[in-house]
Design a protein around this motif. Structure first.
Motif, short mmCIF file in Angstrom:
data_model
loop_
_atom_site.label_atom_id
_atom_site.label_comp_id
_atom_site.label_asym_id
_atom_site.label_seq_id
_atom_site.Cartn_x
_atom_site.Cartn_y
_atom_site.Cartn_z
N ARG A 11 0.84 -1.21 0.00
CA ARG A 11 0.00 0.00 0.00
C ARG A 11 0.87 1.26 0.00
NH1 ARG A 11 -5.46 -0.32 0.71
NH2 ARG A 11 -6.36 -2.26 1.51
N ASP A 12 1.96 1.21 0.75
CA ASP A 12 2.88 2.36 0.76
C ASP A 12 3.48 2.59 -0.64
OD1 ASP A 12 2.41 2.75 3.44
OD2 ASP A 12 4.23 1.70 4.10
N GLU A 13 3.83 1.51 -1.33
CA GLU A 13 4.37 1.62 -2.68
C GLU A 13 3.36 2.27 -3.63
OE1 GLU A 13 7.42 0.10 -4.40
OE2 GLU A 13 8.08 0.69 -2.41
N ILE A 14 2.09 1.86 -3.51
CA ILE A 14 1.04 2.41 -4.36
C ILE A 14 0.84 3.90 -4.06
CG2 ILE A 14 -1.43 2.31 -4.86
CD1 ILE A 14 -1.21 -0.74 -4.36
N ALA A 15 0.83 4.25 -2.78
CA ALA A 15 0.69 5.66 -2.40
C ALA A 15 1.85 6.49 -2.94
CB ALA A 15 0.60 5.78 -0.88
N HIS A 16 3.06 5.93 -2.88
CA HIS A 16 4.24 6.63 -3.39
C HIS A 16 4.12 6.84 -4.90
CE1 HIS A 16 8.93 6.91 -3.47
NE2 HIS A 16 8.35 8.09 -3.50
N ALA A 17 3.65 5.80 -5.60
CA ALA A 17 3.48 5.91 -7.05
C ALA A 17 2.46 6.98 -7.40
CB ALA A 17 3.06 4.56 -7.62
N ARG A 18 1.38 7.05 -6.65
CA ARG A 18 0.37 8.07 -6.91
C ARG A 18 0.95 9.48 -6.68
NH1 ARG A 18 -4.67 5.28 -3.57
NH2 ARG A 18 -5.50 4.02 -5.29
N ALA A 19 1.78 9.61 -5.66
CA ALA A 19 2.30 10.93 -5.31
C ALA A 19 3.27 11.46 -6.35
CB ALA A 19 2.97 10.86 -3.93
N ARG A 20 4.11 10.62 -6.91
CA ARG A 20 5.12 11.11 -7.84
C ARG A 20 4.78 10.88 -9.31
NH1 ARG A 20 10.23 7.01 -6.83
NH2 ARG A 20 9.12 5.05 -7.18
N GLY A 21 3.71 10.09 -9.57
CA GLY A 21 3.24 9.91 -10.94
C GLY A 21 3.81 8.71 -11.66
N PHE A 22 4.70 7.95 -11.04
CA PHE A 22 5.21 6.73 -11.66
C PHE A 22 5.57 5.73 -10.56
CE2 PHE A 22 8.92 9.47 -11.13
CZ PHE A 22 9.88 8.63 -10.60
N ALA A 23 5.60 4.45 -10.96
CA ALA A 23 5.87 3.37 -10.03
C ALA A 23 7.22 2.74 -10.33
CB ALA A 23 4.78 2.30 -10.12
N THR A 24 7.81 2.10 -9.34
CA THR A 24 9.09 1.40 -9.55
C THR A 24 9.06 0.04 -8.86
OG1 THR A 24 10.11 2.35 -7.56
CG2 THR A 24 10.40 3.55 -9.63
N THR A 25 9.82 -0.88 -9.41
CA THR A 25 10.17 -2.11 -8.71
C THR A 25 11.67 -2.29 -8.84
OG1 THR A 25 9.79 -3.49 -10.67
CG2 THR A 25 7.95 -3.22 -9.14
N ARG A 26 12.28 -2.78 -7.79
CA ARG A 26 13.73 -2.97 -7.77
C ARG A 26 14.03 -4.43 -7.44
NH1 ARG A 26 16.23 1.93 -7.85
NH2 ARG A 26 18.23 1.08 -7.09
N GLN A 27 14.36 -5.20 -8.48
CA GLN A 27 14.71 -6.62 -8.35
C GLN A 27 13.55 -7.46 -7.79
OE1 GLN A 27 19.12 -7.38 -7.64
NE2 GLN A 27 18.71 -5.82 -6.08
N GLU A 28 12.34 -7.01 -7.98
CA GLU A 28 11.20 -7.71 -7.41
C GLU A 28 10.64 -8.79 -8.32
OE1 GLU A 28 8.32 -4.95 -5.64
OE2 GLU A 28 9.96 -3.49 -5.59
N MET A 29 10.92 -8.69 -9.64
CA MET A 29 10.50 -9.72 -10.59
C MET A 29 11.70 -10.52 -11.08
SD MET A 29 7.73 -10.89 -11.96
CE MET A 29 7.73 -12.43 -12.89
N THR A 30 12.81 -9.83 -11.33
CA THR A 30 14.04 -10.47 -11.80
C THR A 30 15.22 -9.82 -11.10
OG1 THR A 30 13.02 -10.79 -13.98
CG2 THR A 30 15.41 -11.06 -13.84
N LEU A 31 16.13 -10.61 -10.61
CA LEU A 31 17.31 -10.08 -9.93
C LEU A 31 18.13 -9.22 -10.89
CD1 LEU A 31 18.47 -13.17 -7.85
CD2 LEU A 31 17.27 -11.13 -7.01
N GLY A 32 18.55 -8.05 -10.40
CA GLY A 32 19.36 -7.14 -11.20
C GLY A 32 18.56 -6.16 -12.03
#
Length: 256
Positions: A184-205
């Motif tokens: 939920r925090d990640e979603i709120a952060h994405a809403r606040a800045r206008g884009f979302a990020t994932t860091r090594q959450e689907m594929t390492l590196g």
């Protein structure tokens, strides 16, 4: 499955199961393979496969096997995600690739049902210097571990998200976020800045940076994203690029 059970099931449901039995790694499947994967008797699978081939929905191979037919591909290209979304998005996807040098893709929400929704990839541009990814055209990945998925989640109403968070989330890597509060925090952060990020959450590196398009009549929710290597993941540069691409795609679609 017995012949009686197969007969009780609607022919369209059986045909759909036959078509969905194919995977990305299958060059072809025999009637026996199709029967095994669908649970249909071999005779029923062979008969259905022959009928589907006659309709152009499957194609026969030289060794007697079956592949997804060009007729099915032809019909699929008439879907709005191809005729409208992909055709309008491609020029902007190419510009985003040229500006970033990274993998660029478009994904849509596969279903409006929060219990089953995933990120369905409908367009992709890659190049010789792009990092390898798991995504492919027509492939699906979880919403909670992909940049485009988190961007799509950021577009949802709170009631939809409440239902979505009733699901059990699988951990794709050791870095996958699977607990509700940090998600939920990640979603709120994405809403606040206008884009979302994932860091090594689907594929390492790998790092993914994505922005959603606003809702557009006649199309599922969509997002555009780039995937880059952790060592060159400059969010301050790539974030505005994906936001601009999403805005420009939406502008062109609104003119359609």
């Amino acid at each position: 499955m017995t012949d009686d059970a197969a007969g009780a099931e609607g022919v369209l449901s059986r045909a759909a199961r036959m078509l969905r039995a194919f995977g990305a790694d299958d060059d072809s499947l025999s009637a026996a393979d199709l029967g095994h994967r669908t649970g249909l008797p071999r005779s029923t699978a062979h008969r259905l496969a022959a009928e589907l081939a006659g309709l152009g929905l499957l194609d026969r191979t030289a060794d007697g096997g079956f592949t997804i037919g060009t007729g099915l591909w032809e019909m699929g290209e008439l879907a709005p995600v191809s005729m409208r979304l992909r055709e309008h998005a491609l020029p902007h996807v190419l510009r985003l690739y040229e500006a970033s040098g990274e993998n660029v893709h478009i994904a849509v929400l596969s279903s409006p049902d929060p219990a089953t929704a995933e990120a369905l990839y409908v367009a992709r541009v890659t190049g010789p210097n792009s990092i390898p990814t798991l995504s492919r055209m027509g492939g699906r990945h979880p919403l909670h571990t992909t940049g485009v998925g988190k961007a799509l989640l950021a577009q949802q109403e709170d009631d939809w998200l409440d239902a979505f968070f009733q699901r059990t989330f699988e951990r794709e890597t050791v870095y996958s976020i699977v607990d509700v509060v940090p998600l939920r925090d990640e979603i709120a952060h994405a809403r606040a800045r206008g884009f979302a990020t994932t860091r090594q959450e689907m594929t390492l590196g790998n790092v993914s940076i994505a922005a959603a398009l606003p809702a557009i009549d006649g199309l599922p929710l969509a997002a555009v994203g780039v995937v880059t290597h952790l060592a060159r993941a400059d969010e301050r540069r790539l974030g505005p690029l994906v936001v601009a691409a999403a805005r420009d795609i939406a502008r062109d679609l609104a003119r359609d």
